[in-house]
Design a protein around this motif. Structure first.
Motif, short mmCIF file in Angstrom:
data_model
loop_
_atom_site.label_atom_id
_atom_site.label_comp_id
_atom_site.label_asym_id
_atom_site.label_seq_id
_atom_site.Cartn_x
_atom_site.Cartn_y
_atom_site.Cartn_z
N UNK A 122 -27.34 -33.86 -16.06
CA UNK A 122 -26.99 -34.36 -14.62
C UNK A 122 -25.61 -35.18 -14.52
N UNK A 123 -25.35 -35.25 -13.29
CA UNK A 123 -24.10 -36.05 -12.87
C UNK A 123 -24.55 -37.40 -13.18
N UNK A 124 -23.62 -38.28 -13.42
CA UNK A 124 -23.86 -40.03 -13.40
C UNK A 124 -23.81 -40.27 -11.84
N UNK A 125 -24.47 -41.40 -11.42
CA UNK A 125 -24.63 -42.02 -10.08
C UNK A 125 -23.46 -41.92 -9.55
N UNK A 126 -22.27 -41.95 -10.35
CA UNK A 126 -20.97 -42.19 -9.51
C UNK A 126 -20.44 -40.63 -9.22
N UNK A 127 -21.06 -39.70 -9.39
CA UNK A 127 -20.63 -38.35 -9.28
C UNK A 127 -21.36 -37.58 -8.19
N UNK A 128 -22.39 -38.15 -7.72
CA UNK A 128 -23.38 -37.53 -7.05
C UNK A 128 -23.67 -38.02 -5.56
N UNK A 129 -24.28 -37.23 -4.84
CA UNK A 129 -25.06 -37.89 -3.72
C UNK A 129 -26.31 -38.48 -3.84
N UNK A 130 -26.69 -39.49 -3.13
CA UNK A 130 -28.14 -39.87 -3.26
C UNK A 130 -28.29 -41.21 -2.81
N UNK A 131 -29.70 -41.76 -2.62
CA UNK A 131 -30.16 -42.62 -2.05
C UNK A 131 -30.94 -43.30 -2.84
N UNK A 132 -31.10 -44.74 -2.68
CA UNK A 132 -32.16 -45.23 -3.54
C UNK A 132 -32.66 -46.56 -2.80
N UNK A 133 -34.07 -46.88 -3.20
CA UNK A 133 -34.51 -48.13 -2.59
C UNK A 133 -34.95 -49.05 -3.69
N UNK A 134 -34.48 -50.30 -3.59
CA UNK A 134 -34.52 -51.06 -4.83
C UNK A 134 -36.12 -51.52 -4.94
N UNK A 145 -21.57 -30.71 -15.34
CA UNK A 145 -22.89 -31.28 -15.10
C UNK A 145 -23.10 -31.16 -13.74
N UNK A 146 -24.36 -31.11 -13.15
CA UNK A 146 -24.61 -30.85 -11.65
C UNK A 146 -25.72 -32.15 -11.45
N UNK A 147 -25.53 -32.34 -9.89
CA UNK A 147 -26.15 -33.43 -9.15
C UNK A 147 -27.68 -33.15 -9.35
N UNK A 148 -28.44 -34.24 -9.95
CA UNK A 148 -29.91 -34.09 -9.67
C UNK A 148 -30.56 -33.27 -8.63
N UNK A 149 -30.05 -34.04 -7.45
CA UNK A 149 -30.63 -33.86 -6.14
C UNK A 149 -30.29 -31.96 -5.72
N UNK A 150 -28.94 -31.48 -6.41
CA UNK A 150 -28.65 -30.18 -6.22
C UNK A 150 -29.53 -29.52 -7.10
N UNK A 151 -30.02 -29.76 -8.33
CA UNK A 151 -30.68 -28.73 -8.80
C UNK A 151 -32.12 -28.92 -8.56
N UNK A 152 -32.58 -30.12 -8.07
CA UNK A 152 -33.89 -30.02 -7.31
C UNK A 152 -34.01 -29.21 -6.05
N UNK A 153 -32.91 -29.26 -5.47
CA UNK A 153 -33.03 -28.59 -4.04
C UNK A 153 -33.21 -27.09 -4.32
N UNK A 154 -32.43 -26.93 -5.38
CA UNK A 154 -32.55 -25.24 -5.48
C UNK A 154 -34.06 -24.95 -6.19
N UNK A 155 -34.55 -25.95 -7.02
CA UNK A 155 -35.81 -25.51 -7.49
C UNK A 155 -36.74 -25.36 -6.27
N UNK A 156 -36.69 -26.55 -5.42
CA UNK A 156 -37.45 -26.31 -4.31
C UNK A 156 -37.62 -25.24 -3.31
N UNK A 157 -36.34 -24.65 -3.15
CA UNK A 157 -35.89 -23.64 -2.46
C UNK A 157 -37.13 -22.50 -2.98
N UNK A 158 -37.14 -22.50 -4.11
CA UNK A 158 -38.05 -21.41 -4.70
C UNK A 158 -39.23 -21.54 -4.44
#
Lengths: 460, 276, 765, 285
Positions: free
Chosen positions: C455-467, C492-505
Motif C-alpha cells: 500500500x501507499x505511504x501516508x504521503x502518497x494517498x488520500x485519507x482521513x484520520x481522527x486522533x 503500490x496502491x492506496x489502501x482506500x482504493x483497494x478497500x473501495x474496490x473490495x467493497x464494491x464487490x
C-alpha cells in the motif's frame, strides 16, 4: 690513535660507492618491500576515506601528525652537526657531517609526506599554496599549518642546497674517477670544479653563508611545528614552552638517529677507519647533553602545567600518567628520560653496538613522546561527553613503518651514489692533525686571498 | 675569527671578491651541464602546471546532441518572444526553468504551417506520450553553488527596467542569434566575482543599492556617487559585460565619504553566500 | 495554548503555501527542471546532466520553489498535523502543521523520521502471493483476482486485525465487515493504554477525558510517560512547556524505570515494580483523614482508606514514609493538581486497580472539572479512533487456534512480532486458511501472509484520520498525495482504493464512486452541515464546493460542530492485593520499556530513529538491559557485559534473551528494563537481526479486570555469560562508558537552580 | 579575502567586534528547563541537512555525523548528585541534565584561525561558516573546537545510501563527500532563503523575527530553542539574552547567580552565540 692515511681516503670512500657489504642489498630489498606495502595502504585509504585509518572524533589527529613531528625533529641533527659545528669549528664533525646532512634532507622529505597523507582531500592539496587566482582567494596566513608548509619547503630547499654545496669538491673527485652512467652525473653536479684556490675561496664563503642561514632556520622550523600545537586551545597543547621543548627534542632524536646511522654506515660501507670510537664518544657526549636539556624542559612543562592550576590542563596531565595512554607516557619516560644516563659511562659511549641499541631506545622514546603529545590531550578534552580513547589502526601503523623504510631506502641509495664521507674535509682533518699546534688555516685566509689576487693579476 | 680580517679590507679587494664569487659561480655553471639543470627545473614547472586543474569548461555541452535542436534564433530572434515567456520561472525561482511541454504545444497547436517539420513532429510525439523532453543542461552550475535567477531578474529587469534580452544576455550571451543553446561564459567563480566584486563595499546584508546604475561601486546610499565623472560605467553590452578595472574602483572609492569608506573595509568575500 | 499559537509566527505563513494537489499531480514525475540532481556533490562534476521539464504541470508548481502540502502524521495514533515540503516532485521534509491543535507546528523524532518510511528501500512495491510455500511477486491483476476470490464474498469466519484505525479508512473497514457479515474486527496496538482507558471510563464515565497539564500546578504521574510514549507526546510536550512557565508547575514521577518524563521530573521516585497503586492508595488514605477531601468520596470508602497502614505500604512500595507524606502534603497545598497513571503502573499485575487508585486521587483532590475535563461530543463517532489491546488480540489468537477463523486480514499492525512466545501466535496464524496483509513493509506478519498487498505511504494517498487523543474535539485530519508514488504508478496502491474496490464487490451502493478520492471528497461534502465554519470562495469563479475542498486540504483538517459534555466522577475503591514478594527462581521484574523513537518496534526500520540515541542510556542501533548499580554489584555485572535473561514462560519453551547490560541508576534495584523496538526477525535491512524483543519472554499474566496482558509483571532471572563487549552509545568514549556515570567533570555544562529562584527572576518573554 | 585588502585593513580586521556595523548577528537561546531531551531536534537536523546515517559499526567507532547531539549528565557541575544535596543517592532523583550541543557559532571561534585554506571563517552575520567545497580536510579545526561539534566525513557515507532514500536529500545544500569537515550551520540555507525572501518583500536589511527558523527550533515540541537576530532589539532571542543578562564580548558575565543565562566554555573567551538557560528543579518536593 692510528691516523687516517691521506692517500687512502679517496680510495676508501670511492670504494663505498661500489661494493658495500651484502647486508646492504638485503636492507634495501626489505625497505622497498615495506614501502610498497605502505603505498598500497595509502591507496586503500585514499579510495575509502580516512576512516580506515581508525582515527575518529575527537581523535582527528594521530600517528600521521606525530610521525610528521618525529621526522621533522630528526632532520635537525644534520644541520646541527654540520652547520653549528662548522661554525664552532669542531673538527670531529668532518667524517660524519655528510651523512648527517643527507639524513636531514631525507627525513624532511619523509616528514613532508605526512601532512599530505593526513589530508582529507589530497587532490586539493595545492590550495594550501598561495598562488594568485581569479577568485582572489588566499590561504589563511593565520593558520600554523600554512607556516608549516612555508617552513618545511624553505628548510627542505636550504638543507638540500647546503648538502649539495658541501658536496661539490667531492663530486669533482668522483667525476675524475667515475666511469659509465656515473660520469655525466658527477660531471653535471660538480659544476666544473677544478680545485683552484679561487674556487675554494668562493666555496668556503658560500658554505659558511648557507650554514649561517641554516642555523636560525632550523630553530625556527621546529618552533613553527611546535606552534601547530601551541597555537591551539587544546589543553596540554597550548603551552608556551613548546617551541624550545620541540627544538630540544628534535636535536635529541636527531642525534640518536645519527648514532644509529653512524653504526650502520660504519658496518655496511666499511668505514671503520673514519668513523672511530673517539667520534662516537663525542657524539654521545653531545647527545647526553641535549638529553639533559630536554629532560629539563620536559619536567619544566609538567611543573608549569601543575602550578598553572588550569582545570583542563591539569586533568590531561593526570590522565597522561594514570589514564589509558599511561603505558606510552611511562615508556617515553623510561626510554627518553632514564635511558640516556647510560651515556654517563665511557664504556657505553665507546661501545659501538651498545650505542647502536641505546640510540634505538632513545629514538623509540622520542617517537612515543610525539605520540603522547598528540593523542592524550585529544582523548580527554574540554567536553567530557566526547572523551574517548583510540589507538592507531593497521593502516596508520603500516604507513608509519613504510615511512621508516622509505627514509632508510632513500638514505642508503644516497650513500651508494654519493660519497657519504666528505673526502676533502677528512683530508683537511688529517692535515690539521698533522699540523697540531699551528693556527687554523682560516686565520690566514686573507693572506692566501691576497696572494691569489696577485697571481690572478699577474696572469691577466 | 672567520671574518676578522675582512673588516680591514680595502674597497678594491672587496669588489674583486665579489666579482670572484660571481665569476666563480658562472664559471662553475658554464663548465657543468647547465642546460641539463635548467631542463630539470622546466620539467618540474611543467608537471606542476599540468596538475593544476583546468575545469572551467569541463562541463561544456555545446557539442553534445540535444533531443530537439531548438532554434533560439527563430523564437527569440525572428519572432522576438520575450525570454521570460518560456523561461517563466526565472523571475519567481532559483531556476529559470525549461518550459513545460504543454507550453510548446500551446503555441504549436495553432501553427499548422510548421506542423510537419521533423522537429515539431518529435515535439508532438513527446506530448502524445506524455513524456518530458530529456534536454541536456547547458548551463550546469556545480552543485555546491547557490545561484538564484529570481534576485537577478527582479533587480535588473523589474527594478531597473532594463530590456530582458540585455539582462539575460549578461550571462547567457546573445541567445537570439543561437541555433542551439550554448554556453558563452565560463561561469567560473572569478567570472561571477568580476561583477560582484564591485559591490563588495558592503557585505551581503548591506547589499548596495545604487539607484539607477549597474556596476557603480560601493554606494550604500541611494546616491549615485559616480554618475558625474563616469557616466559610461553603467553601460552594458550583453556580449561584453564590462568590469571596471581595479584602478578605477580605487579612484572612485577615494571620493567616497568617510562613513561609506568605513563600511568598505569590512567587506570580505562571504563564501557562504553561495557555497553551502 | 495561547503562547503556542503566538510562537507559530504568522509571518512565517507567508513563506508557506499549503495547498491541495488537485488530482495526483498531472505528470509530476521526478522532474520539474529545477535541481534535478538528487545528490549535490561538493566536488566539481564532469558529466552532462539532463534536465527534464514537466509535461503539463499545475499552475502553482514552480521548479526550484517549494510547496507545502498539509497532511497527517501516521507514525503513531496521536495524529499530529504535518506540512510536507515538496520540491521538484519529491517530499523533502515533514514539519508540524501550526493549525493543528495537537502539535501546533511541532513534531517528535518519529514524526520527523516519517520520510524514511516513505522512501524506505525495503518498502514493498509489488504484490506478493504465496506459491509453493514461498512469497513471490505477482502482477496486480493476479493480486486483485486473489483478493476478490478470498475476500470478495460474505465470510463470517474472516478476522480483520488492524492497528489503531480511524477516519474514512475505519468507515470503509466497518462497511466491508458489515457487508461480509463478520464481527471479528479487532484492533491491536500495544502502546495504547487500554487498561488506563478502562479505568478512566469507570472513574469519569469517559474513556479519554482531557487532561489539562498546562493548568496544573503539581502533576503526580504514576508511570505516565506523557513526554515520551503516552498517547500524544507532542501535544503533552507543548502543554508541558506551558506548565513549566512561571509560576512553574512541579512534576513528580513515580515509576520503576525512569522514562523520558521521569528524567524531567522535579522528583523522580523509584518504586518497587507493580506497587504504584499501593502508593496512590497510601496517599489517598492520608487525604481521607482530612474531611475536606473525604467529603468527595463516600463515607465507607474514606473509612476503609483510613484503615491503611502507611508504614506497611511504605514497605510494600519501597518508598520512605516521609516521602509519601511529603507528596501528600504538596498535593494538598498546590492546586489544581493532576494525577496520571501510565505504562509501568497499568501493566503491573493489578494494572487496572492501580490506575483506579491514581484516578481516585484526582477525585479526592477535586481535580475533576479543573485539570480533568470532559470531552465534547463528536457528531460522527464512526470516524473516531478504534483501538484495542492485548485482550482482543489474544481472543483472536485463541480463535485461530481453535479454527474459528479461516481468513485473516492484517493492516497496520504486526502481531507476530509483538505477541509473546507463549501465545504461539505464529502457529495460530498458520492455522488460518488464507492470510492477507495490507502492508508497506516486509514485517514478520506480512511475510507470514499468503497475499501481500503493497500500500501507499501516508504521503502518497488520500485519507482521513481522527486522533487517538484529540486535543480539540471534532477535528478530522486529512491526508492528500504529496507526491507521485515513490515506486511509480503501478507499484503500490492506496489502501482506500483497494478497500473501495473490495467493497464494491460486496456492497453495490458504493459503485457510484469512481475512486477513493471521489468517495472521500463526497463523504466530506456530505458532512458539510456539521462543520464548524464554511469557507467562502476566495477567487472569482470558485464554487462553494471548490472553496470547501481547497480550504479543507490546505488546512489539513476539518472542524465539526461538537456538543459540550460534563464529567460525572465516581470514586471507586481499588482492591489491591499485597504483591508477591520478590525472590525464588525469578527474582527480578522485567519492564519492557517503550521509548520515543523506536516506539514499540514499528519504527525499527527507520535508520534515522535507529541512529537516534536512547534519551537516557544513549545506546543506538541495539538492545540493552538496564540494571541498577546495586543489583549489578551483587551479580558482578558491568556495563557491556553479556547477560542471559530467562523467564518462566520462556524456560518452558527454552527461550531466553542475550543482551548487553547497561548499569544505570535510573531504575529500581528489583527491576530490570529491556527497551522495546528491536529483535525483529524480518522488517528490512535496518531492523532485521538487531537486538532482542523483550515481549518474547512474557509470562501469561493477565489483568483481572480488563483481561489485558500485564506486560510489566513478568519475573525474570538474569545471568552474566560474557564480559565486557562493545556497546554502541552516543558517547563513544570508553572513558565515559566504563564508569557510565556521565559526570560533568567540573565543567559548567548544565547547572540547576531552584524553582523558587526561577519564579522570582523569570518573567514571561 | 584578497591578500592586499587584508593587509590594507589589518587594523580593522583585528578589531574585537569586527562586524559591529552589520545588521545581523544570528544567535540562539536554549532553555534547558523546557528541553525534555526527546531528540526531535536531532532527527529534524538529520532530515534537513542531509546528514548521513552511518550504521552501528561506524557509530561505535566514533564516525557519527549528528550535527546536534543531546548530552545528558546525571550530576551537577560540582559532581553533587542533585541540587542542594551533597551525599550520594541511589537514584538520580532529580532526573537527567539534558543539553543539546551543536556548533555554538563562536564569535572568537578557535577553529577559524587554524584552517590552512580559510574554509572556515566568520561571516558578517555572525556565523561560523564552513565552506565544504573549499575544505581540504586538515581537521585542525576539529581539534581546536572545545565543544567537539565538528564532524569529519571519514567515508563517502552517501555512497551507501540505498535507493530511493536519496530522493529525500535536501537540494538546498550539498551532500558532503569524504574528507570534508562539516558542522551545524544554523540552517544557513534557511537563512539564505529568508534573506532572499526579505529582499523580495523589499526590506533587504531586516528579516522579520520569526521568519527564519532553524530545523531544530521548528520541531522542538516544547519550543526550548529560540533562534534569531541578536542585533534586532525586538527579536525574541535578543530579549531572552537581555532578560538573562548575557552580554556579548566578554568571557565572564557580571550577573546574579539566580539569573539563568550562561554560555558554555565562555571562560575560554570563544564568545559562543548560543545562550543556555539553567535547568530548574523544585527543591521543596
Amino acid at each position: 690513535m692510528k691516523d687516517i692515511e691521506w692517500s687512502r681516503i679517496n680510495k676508501d670512500v670511492l670504494e663505498s660507492l661500489q661494493s658495500p657489504r651484502p647486508l646492504f642489498w638485503v636492507v634495501i630489498a626489505i625497505c622497498v618491500l615495506v614501502v610498497l606495502v605502505g603505498v598500497g595502504a595509502e591507496k586503500y585509504q585514499y579510495d575509502n576515506g580516512l576512516g580506515v585509518a581508525l582515527m575518529n572524533r575527537p581523535h582527528y589527529w594521530q600517528l600521521y601528525i606525530s610521525n610528521f613531528v618525529f621526522w621533522i625533529g630528526m632532520s635537525h641533527s644534520g644541520t646541527l652537526l654540520s652547520a653549528i659545528l662548522l661554525l664552532t669549528k669542531a673538527d670531529w664533525r668532518k667524517p660524519i657531517y655528510r651523512f648527517a646532512e643527507a639524513m636531514t634532507l631525507f627525513s624532511i622529505l619523509t616528514a613532508a609526506l605526512f601532512p599530505i597523507i593526513h589530508l582529507g582531500r589530497i587532490w586539493d592539496l595545492y590550495w594550501v599554496m598561495p598562488y594568485p587566482n581569479e577568485r582572489t582567494i588566499w590561504p589563511n596566513f593565520r593558520s600554523p599549518l600554512l607556516w608549516d608548509a612555508a617552513a618545511i619547503t624553505t628548510y627542505a630547499t636550504s638543507s638540500a642546497l647546503f648538502l649539495y654545496v658541501g658536496m661539490i669538491p667531492d663530486m669533482a673527485i668522483c667525476r675524475d674517477n667515475a666511469t659509465g652512467w656515473r660520469k655525466p652525473l658527477y660531471t653535471a653536479l660538480s659544476l666544473g670544479w677544478m680545485g683552484r684556490a679561487r674556487e675554494w675561496m668562493a666555496f668556503r664563503k658560500t658554505y659558511v653563508i648557507v650554514a649561517c642561514f641554516l642555523v636560525p632556520l632550523a630553530v625556527s622550523v621546529h618552533s613553527i611545528v611546535a606552534s601547530d600545537f601551541a597555537m591551539s586551545i587544546v589543553p596540554d597543547w597550548h603551552i608556551t614552552s613548546f617551541p624550545p621543548y620541540f627544538v630540544a627534542g628534535a636535536l635529541y632524536s636527531g642525534c640518536a638517529a645519527i648514532i644509529t646511522l653512524f653504526v650502520m654506515l660504519r658496518y655496511l660501507f666499511r668505514f671503520e677507519a673514519y668513523m672511530t670510537e673517539e667520534i662516537m664518544e663525542k657524539i654521545a657526549k653531545l647527545t647526553f647533553a641535549i638529553a639533559l636539556v630536554w629532560n629539563f624542559l620536559n619536567l619544566g612543562e609538567y611543573v608549569s602545567i601543575w602550578y598553572s592550576n588550569d582545570m583542563f590542563e591539569k586533568e590531561v596531565l593526570i590522565q597522561k600518567f594514570i589514564g589509558p595512554y599511561a603505558p606510552v607516557v611511562w615508556g617515553m619516560l623510561i626510554c627518553a628520560m632514564i635511558a640516556p644516563f647510560a651515556m654517563a659511562f665511557q664504556k657505553v659511549r665507546r661501545s659501538m653496538w651498545g650505542m647502536f641499541w641505546l640510540s634505538i631506545v632513545l629514538q623509540l622514546g622520542m617517537w612515543l613522546e610525539r605520540f603522547q603529545i598528540v593523542s592524550p590531550p585529544l582523548a580527554s578534552n574540554h567536553e567530557p561527553w566526547t572523551w574517548s580513547v583510540v589507538w592507531p589502526g593497521t593502516i596508520q601503523l603500516t604507513i608509519t613503518a613504510a615511512s621508516f623504510a622509505w627514509f632508510t631506502m632513500l638514505f642508503l641509495l644516497f650513500c651508494k651514489v654519493f660519497p657519504s664521507i666528505s673526502m676533502y674535509e677528512v683530508k683537511e682533518m688529517a692535515f690539521h692533525r698533522r699540523r697540531e699546534g699551528l693556527h687554523d688555516e682560516v686565520e690566514n685566509i686573507h693572506d692566501i686571498q691576497e696572494e691569489i689576487i696577485k697571481t690572478e693579476r699577474g696572469l691577466t | 675569527m672567520l671574518f676578522k680580517k675582512n673588516r680591514q679590507r680595502g674597497p678594491m679587494a672587496e669588489s674583486v671578491a665579489e666579482w670572484d664569487m660571481k665569476k666563480g659561480f658562472l664559471h662553475m655553471c658554464q663548465r657543468a651541464g647547465t642546460p641539463w639543470l635548467f631542463g630539470l627545473v622546466a620539467l618540474t614547472l611543467l608537471l606542476a602546471g599540468a596538475v593544476l586543474p583546468v575545469t572551467a569548461w569541463a562541463d561544456d555541452v555545446s557539442t553534445a546532441q540535444q533531443p530537439i535542436e531548438f532554434p533560439h534564433s527563430r523564437h527569440a530572434g525572428k519572432y522576438k518572444i520575450n525570454c521570460m515567456y518560456c523561461h517563466t520561472f526565472a523571475r519567481r525561482s532559483k531556476v529559470a526553468g525549461i518550459p513545460p511541454v504543454s507550453k510548446c504545444i500551446g503555441c504549436h497547436l495553432h501553427l499548422p504551417s510548421v506542423r510537419n517539420k521533423p522537429r515539431i513532429k518529435k515535439l508532438f510525439s513527446y506530448w502524445e506520450q506524455k513524456k518530458p523532453i530529456p534536454w541536456l543542461k547547458v548551463h550546469d552550475m556545480p552543485d555546491f553553488v547557490y545561484f538564484t535567477h529570481k534576485r537577478h531578474i527582479q533587480r535588473f529587469i523589474f527594478q531597473d527596467g532594463r530590456p530582458t534580452q540585455q539582462v539575460c544576455g549578461m550571462c547567457h550571451g546573445d541567445v537570439k542569434t543561437f541555433s542551439v543553446g550554448r554556453k558563452v561564459r565560463a561561469m567560473t567563480m572569478g567570472w561571477c566575482l568580476s561583477c560582484h566584486k564591485q559591490f563588495q563595499g558592503v557585505s551581503d546584508i548591506g547589499h548596495p543599492k545604487p539607484a539607477k546604475r549597474w556596476m557603480i561601486p560601493v554606494a550604500p546610499t541611494d546616491q549615485a556617487v559616480m554618475d558625474v565623472d563616469f557616466p559610461q560605467l553603467a553601460v552594458m553590452d550583453p556580449e561584453h559585460p564590462k568590469s571596471i578595472p581595479n584602478s578605477v574602483i580605487e579612484k572612485l572609492n577615494r571620493r567616497l565619504p568617510d562613513s561609506v569608506k568605513a563600511k568598505i573595509v569590512h567587506a570580505p568575500h562571504d563564501c557562504w553566500k553561495c557555497h553551502f | 495554548m495561547s503562547e503556542n499559537e503566538k510562537n507559530s509566527n504568522p509571518s512565517r505563513r507567508t513563506f508557506l503555501k499549503a495547498m491541495g494537489l488537485g488530482s495526483a499531480g498531472g505528470a509530476l514525475v521526478l522532474s520539474g527542471c529545477g535541481d534535478t540532481d538528487l545528490i549535490n556533490e561538493v566536488d566539481l562534476e564532469v558529466r552532462k546532466e539532463h534536465v527534464l521539464p514537466n509535461v503539463d504541470p499545475q499552475d502553482f508548481v514552480v521548479p526550484g520553489n517549494e510547496i507545502y502540502y498539509a497532511s497527517i502524521c501516521q507514525q503513531c495514533p496521536a495524529g499530529c498535523g504535518t506540512h510536507a515540503r515538496v520540491r521538484e516532485g519529491r517530499v523533502l521534509k515533514l514539519e508540524g502543521n501550526p493549525q493543528s491543535a495537537i502539535n501546533v507546528g511541532r513534531l517528535c523524532p518519529m514524526g520527523q523520521a516519517g520520510l524514511h518510511g516513505h522512501y524506505n528501500p525495503d518498502r514493498l512495491h509489488k504484490p506478493m502471493a504465496r506459491k509453493n510455500g514461498k512469497l513471490v511477486e505477482v502482477s496486480w491483476d493476479d493480486a486483485n483476482k486473489a483478493l476478490t476470490k478470498h475476500l470478495g464474498t460474505p465470510n463470517k469466519k474472516l478476522a480483520w486485525i488492524g492497528g489503531v484505525e480511524s477516519g474514512h479508512d475505519a468507515v470503509l473497514i466497518r462497511e466491508y465487515m458489515d457487508a461480509i457479515g463478520s464481527k471479528n474486527w479487532v484492533n491491536f496496538d500495544p502502546m495504547v493504554p487500554e487498561v488506563g482507558l478502562s479505568a478512566q471510563e469507570k472513574v469519569y464515565g469517559e474513556r479519554l477525558p482531557i487532561f489539562d497539564l498546562a493548568k496544573a500546578d503539581l502533576i503526580v504521574s504514576f508511570g505516565a510517560d506523557f513526554l515520551g510514549t503516552w498517547m500524544s507526546p507532542v501535544h503533552f510536550a507543548s502543554q508541558y512547556a506551558e506548565f513549566r512557565k512561571p509560576s512553574r508547575g512541579t512534576l513528580v514521577q513515580i515509576e520503576s524505570k525512569m522514562t523520558l518524563t521521569g528524567s524531567n521530573a522535579d522528583r523522580w521516585i523509584a518504586i518497587r515494580p507493580g506497587t504504584e497503586g499501593h502508593l496512590a492508595l497510601a496517599i489517598a488514605s492520608l487525604l481521607a483523614s482530612d474531611p475536606h477531601y473525604a467529603a468527595r468520596i463516600p463515607n465507607e470508602m474514606s473509612k476503609a482508606l483510613k484503615q491503611i497502614n502507611i508504614a506497611e505500604f511504605a514497605n510494600i512500595t519501597d518508598v520512605p514514609e516521609a516521602q509519601i507524606r511529603k507528596i501528600h502534603h504538596h498535593l494538598t497545598t498546590r492546586t489544581p493538581s493532576l494525577v496520571l497513571s501510565g505504562w509501568s503502573a497499568e501493566n503491573g499485575e493489578q494494572g487496572e486497580q492501580a490506575a483506579l487508585a491514581a484516578h481516585l486521587l484526582n477525585v479526592m483532590l477535586g481535580n475533576v472539572g479543573k485539570t480533568v475535563l470532559p470531552r465534547a461530543q463528536m457528531p460522527f463517532p464512526d470516524l473516531g479512533a478504534r483501538s484495542g489491546g492485548w485482550a482482543k488480540l489474544s481472543r483472536v489468537i485463541q480463535d485461530l487456534h481453535r479454527g474459528k477463523i479461516d481468513t485473516v486480514v492484517v493492516h497496520g499492525t504486526n502481531p507476530l512480532y509483538h505477541a509473546p512466545a507463549f501465545m504461539e501466535a505464529k502457529k495460530a496464524f498458520a492455522k488460518a486458511g488464507f492470510r492477507v496483509a495490507f502492508s508497506m513493509f516486509p514485517d514478520e506478519t506480512t511475510l507470514a501472509c499468503d497475499l501481500v498487498i503493497p500500500i501507499h505511504s501516508s504521503l502518497e494517498e488520500w485519507g482521513s484520520s481522527y486522533p487517538l487523543y484529540p486535543a480539540k474535539d471534532g477535528v478530522l485530519g486529512l491526508r492528500q498525495p504529496t507526491m507521485y508514488p515513490v515506486f511509480g504508478k503501478d507499484s503500490t496502491k492506496a489502501f482506500g482504493e483497494v478497500m473501495l474496490t473490495l467493497i464494491k464487490g460486496v456492497n453495490p451502493s458504493f459503485k457510484h464512486w469512481g475512486d477513493y478520492h471521489a468517495y472521500l471528497i463526497d463523504a466530506l461534502s456530505s458532512m458539510k452541515g456539521k462543520m464548524a465554519t464554511m469557507p467562502k470562495p476566495q477567487v472569482d469563479g470558485e464554487t462553494d464546493q471548490e472553496a470547501l475542498v481547497q480550504t479543507m486540504l490546505s488546512d489539513g483538517q476539518v472542524q465539526f460542530k461538537t456538543t459540550a459534555n460534563t464529567l460525572r466522577a465516581s470514586a471507586i475503591l481499588p482492591k489491591l492485593r499485597v504483591p508477591t514478594s520478590p525472590g525464588g527462581k525469578y527474582p527480578y521484574t522485567l519492564i519492557p520499556s517503550p521509548r520515543l523513537g523506536l516506539w514499540d518496534g514499528r519504527h525499527a526500520n527507520l535508520p534515522w530513529l535507529q541512529e537516534l540515541p536512547d534519551q537516557l542510556s544513549a545506546v543506538v542501533w541495539d538492545s540493552w538491559l538496564e540494571i541498577h548499580p546495586k543489583t549489578a554489584a551483587k551479580l558482578g555485572i558491568k556495563t557491556g557485559d553479556k547477560i542471559k535473561v530467562s523467564s518462566e514462560a520462556g524456560d518452558i519453551i527454552a527461550k531466553s534473551l542475550i543482551v548487553d547490560a547497561v548499569v544505570i541508576a535510573s531504575i529500581h534495584p528489583e527491576a530490570i528494563a529491556i527497551p522495546l523496538g528491536q529483535g525483529h526477525t524480518e522488517y528490512g535491512r535496518y531492523a532485521k537481526g538487531i537486538g532482542v524483543n523483550p515481549f518474547e519472554l512474557l509470562n501469561p499474566t493477565y489483568d483481572d479486570d480488563t483481561g489485558e496482558l500485564s506486560v510489566a509483571a513478568t519475573r525474570i532471572q538474569i545471568e552474566k555469560i560474557a564480559d565486557y563487549g562493545k556497546i554502541t552509545t552516543l558517547a563513544t568514549g570508553d572513558l565515559v562508558q566504563e564508569s557510565h556515570t556521565f559526570h560533568q567533570a567540573g565543567r559548567k555544562l548544565v547547572k540547576t537552580i531552584s524553582a523558587e529562584d526561577f519564579n522570582r527572576t523569570e518573567k514571561e518573554v | 579575502m584578497g591578500l592586499r585588502r587584508m593587509l590594507e585593513n589589518w587594523s580593522d580586521l583585528r578589531k574585537r567586534d569586527y562586524y559591529e556595523n552589520e545588521p545581523y548577528m544570528w544567535g540562539m537561546a536554549i532553555d534547558l528547563d523546557k528541553c525534555t531531551g526527546c531528540g526531535a531536534c536531532v532527527t529534524a537536523c538529520y532530515v534537513e541537512n542531509n546528514l548521513p546515517v552511518v550504521g552501528k559499526e561506524k557509530f561505535a567507532s566514533g564516525y557519527a555525523m549528528h550535527w546536534m547531539r543531546i548530552e545528558h549528565y546525571w550530576t551537577e557541575p560540582d559532581d553533587s548528585p542533585e541540587i542542594g544535596q551533597k551525599e550520594p543517592s541511589d537514584h538520580p532523583e532529580r532526573g537527567a541534565h539534558f543539553i543539546p550541543m551543536m556548533c555554538q557559532q563562536c564569535n572568537h571561534a578557535p577553529c577559524e584561525p587554524v584552517c590552512p585554506v580559510a574554509a572556515t571563517y566568520h561571516t558578517p552575520d555572525g556565523l561560523n561558516a564552513q565552506v565544504y567545497n573549499r575544505c581540504v580536510g586538515s581537521r585542525y579545526c576539529g581539534n581546536n573546537c572545545p565543544f567537539k561539534v565538528r564532524y569529519f566525513n571519514f567515508f563517502d557515507f552517501w555512497k551507501d545510501l540505498p535507493e530511493p532514500l536519496e530522493q529525500q536529500l535536501n537540494p538546498d545544500l550539498s551532500v558532503r563527500s569524504k574528507g570534508i569537515m562539516e558542522k551545524c550551520t544554523f540552517c544557513v540555507q534557511r537563512i539564505r532563503a529568508g534573506k532572499d525572501h526579505a529582499e523580495d518583500e523589499g526590506h533587504p536589511h531586516s528579516v522579520e523575527d520569526g521568519t527564519i527558523v532553524t530545523a531544530c527550533q521548528q520541531t522542538c515540541p516544547t519550543q526550548a530553542i529560540v533562534f534569531g537576530n541578536l542585533k534586532d532589539k525586538s527579536s525574541r532571542v535578543h530579549q531572552l539574552w537581555a532578560d538573562h543578562q548575557v552580554k556579548l564580548n566578554r568571557h565572564e558575565q557580571d550577573k546574579p547567580e539566580d539569573v539563568r543565562g550562561y554560555r558554555v566554555f565562555e571562560e575560554l573567551n570563544v564568545e559562543p552565540s548560543v545562550m543556555y538557560m539553567d535547568r530548574v528543579r523544585d527543591t521543596e518536593i
